[in-house]
Enzyme design. Structure first.
Site, PDB file in Angstrom:
ATOM      1  N   SER A 218      20.440  50.505  41.220  1.00 10.35           N
ATOM      2  CA  SER A 218      19.948  51.068  39.967  1.00 10.35           C
ATOM      3  C   SER A 218      20.863  52.220  39.561  1.00 10.35           C
ATOM      4  O   SER A 218      21.047  53.172  40.330  1.00 10.35           O
ATOM      5  CB  SER A 218      18.516  51.596  40.127  1.00 10.35           C
ATOM      6  N   GLY A 220      20.399  54.098  36.699  1.00 12.84           N
ATOM      7  CA  GLY A 220      19.720  54.849  35.660  1.00 12.84           C
ATOM      8  C   GLY A 220      19.865  54.187  34.301  1.00 12.84           C
ATOM      9  O   GLY A 220      19.659  52.974  34.148  1.00 12.84           O
ATOM     10  N   ALA A 221      20.249  54.983  33.305  1.00 11.00           N
ATOM     11  CA  ALA A 221      20.369  54.472  31.940  1.00 11.00           C
ATOM     12  C   ALA A 221      21.453  53.409  31.808  1.00 11.00           C
ATOM     13  O   ALA A 221      21.465  52.647  30.831  1.00 11.00           O
ATOM     14  CB  ALA A 221      20.652  55.626  30.981  1.00 11.00           C
ATOM     15  N   GLY A 223      21.782  50.848  33.744  1.00  5.07           N
ATOM     16  CA  GLY A 223      21.271  49.551  34.157  1.00  5.07           C
ATOM     17  C   GLY A 223      21.477  49.261  35.629  1.00  5.07           C
ATOM     18  O   GLY A 223      21.288  50.141  36.483  1.00  5.07           O
ATOM     19  N   GLY A 249      12.027  51.768  38.525  1.00  5.22           N
ATOM     20  CA  GLY A 249      12.686  51.042  39.600  1.00  5.22           C
ATOM     21  C   GLY A 249      11.793  49.997  40.236  1.00  5.22           C
ATOM     22  O   GLY A 249      12.258  48.922  40.651  1.00  5.22           O
ATOM     23  N   ASP A 250      10.487  50.278  40.298  1.00  6.12           N
ATOM     24  CA  ASP A 250       9.546  49.313  40.865  1.00  6.12           C
ATOM     25  C   ASP A 250       9.444  48.070  39.970  1.00  6.12           C
ATOM     26  O   ASP A 250       9.337  46.945  40.463  1.00  6.12           O
ATOM     27  CB  ASP A 250       8.165  49.956  41.024  1.00  6.12           C
TER      28      ASP A 250
END
Length: 310
Positions: A218, A220-221, A223, A249-250
């Site tokens: 992950s 963040g913004a 992707g 994230g889940d």
């Protein structure tokens, strides 16, 4: 049936305040409470996508009873297989600043789990593996469990022929990766801690060399970055989404896991995971997503990459 494991379940409490200021008193404008812990959030999203899901882990004390009651009343399609413990289930507190959209998170440690309770859980887990198509091992370890707990659960799932996704951090992630999970999903900081590299591509390659069959990081913004035996891909939303990132994230894990059991190609799994993650940022609480936004984003997520990456 998909199984999610949350060894450190929680009651997630979200406070919304007009503006969060240090050293000041605040009037809370809205309070929400949800059964939580990463695997519980994953299960709720999977159920909303139409999958049959069972959640297991530990629940104890008055907070544990609240978690179980709320699962029964608020999470249709999620089967409760939580194992009782003597200690009290933890609470997590998220404070959302309505002015900036920023979230401040406070996480309690969780109950101390004794050897007999851990043994009881492992018996339940082995029995459940006989009827599931995939398993997600999610979140922190509560006090009292061995640091290699997830590694042992991965080996048990592999012996049963059940694909397993691992989403944790620190030494539990390091030990777990060595047990060769099918997918690991760290964020950028967790990946850097695992590998010592802050360059995502190099770090995902290193994590695979350490044992993970596929690594989905992950960013963040920006992707997701996926490094697998089938290819290397990046997937990104069309624009930055502002809101509460708790649980994003889940939701990405739910997208990856549902794509796995549906035998979707990797680009489609990543598209779903990014769309769900972004739609969760716009929802009021973890374990939920804005469905119209999700369906719109499915056609807008950009996936680039190539097959047959080393």
């Amino acid at each position: 049936m998909i199984l999610t494991v949350t060894l450190n379940t929680a009651l997630d409490i979200t406070y919304r305040v007009p503006s969060l200021r240090p050293h000041a008193s605040h009037r809370v404008s809205e309070v929400t409470e949800r059964p939580g812990g990463k695997g519980v959030n994953v299960a709720r999203v999977l159920a909303a996508l139409g999958h049959e899901v069972t959640v297991t882990g530990f629940a104890g004390g008055a907070t544990g009873r609240q978690v179980r009651d709320r699962l029964a009343s608020e999470a249709p399609g999620v089967v409760d297989a939580l194992v009782p413990v003597a200690g009290a289930t933890r609470r997590t507190i998220a404070v959302v600043d309505a002015r900036t959209g920023d979230t401040t998170q406070l996480n309690e440690p969780g109950p101390v789990v004794g050897p007999a309770e851990w043994s009881a859980f492992q018996n339940v887990y082995e029995e459940l593996l006989g009827s599931v198509s995939a398993v997600a091992l999610c979140g922190s370890l509560p006090p009292g469990l061995p640091v290699g707990a997830y590694a042992g659960l991965i080996r048990t799932a592999r012996a049963a022929g059940v694909p397993v996704l691992l989403d944790t951090s620190g030494e539990a992630l390091r030990r777990g990766v060595a047990a060769r999970p099918d997918i690991v999903k760290p964020n950028a900081d967790e990946l850097a801690e695992l590998t010592g590299s802050h360059e995502p591509l190099r770090a995902t390659q290193d994590a695979r060399r350490r044992g993970a069959r596929a690594v989905v990081a992950s960013l963040g913004a920006e992707g997701l970055l996926a490094h697998t035996s089938e290819g290397l891909w990046r997937a990104a939303p069309p624009s930055r989404v502002h809101g509460n990132p708790t649980g994003a994230g889940d939701s990405a894990v739910a997208g990856l896991l549902s794509g796995l059991v549906e035998n979707l190609p990797w680009p489609d799994r990543l598209t779903r995971a990014v769309a769900l993650s972004a739609a969760t940022v716009l929802s009021p609480a973890a374990g939920e997503f804005d469905r119209p936004v999700y369906e719109k984003l499915l056609g807008q997520v950009a996936v680039t990459g190539e097959v047959s990456a080393a």
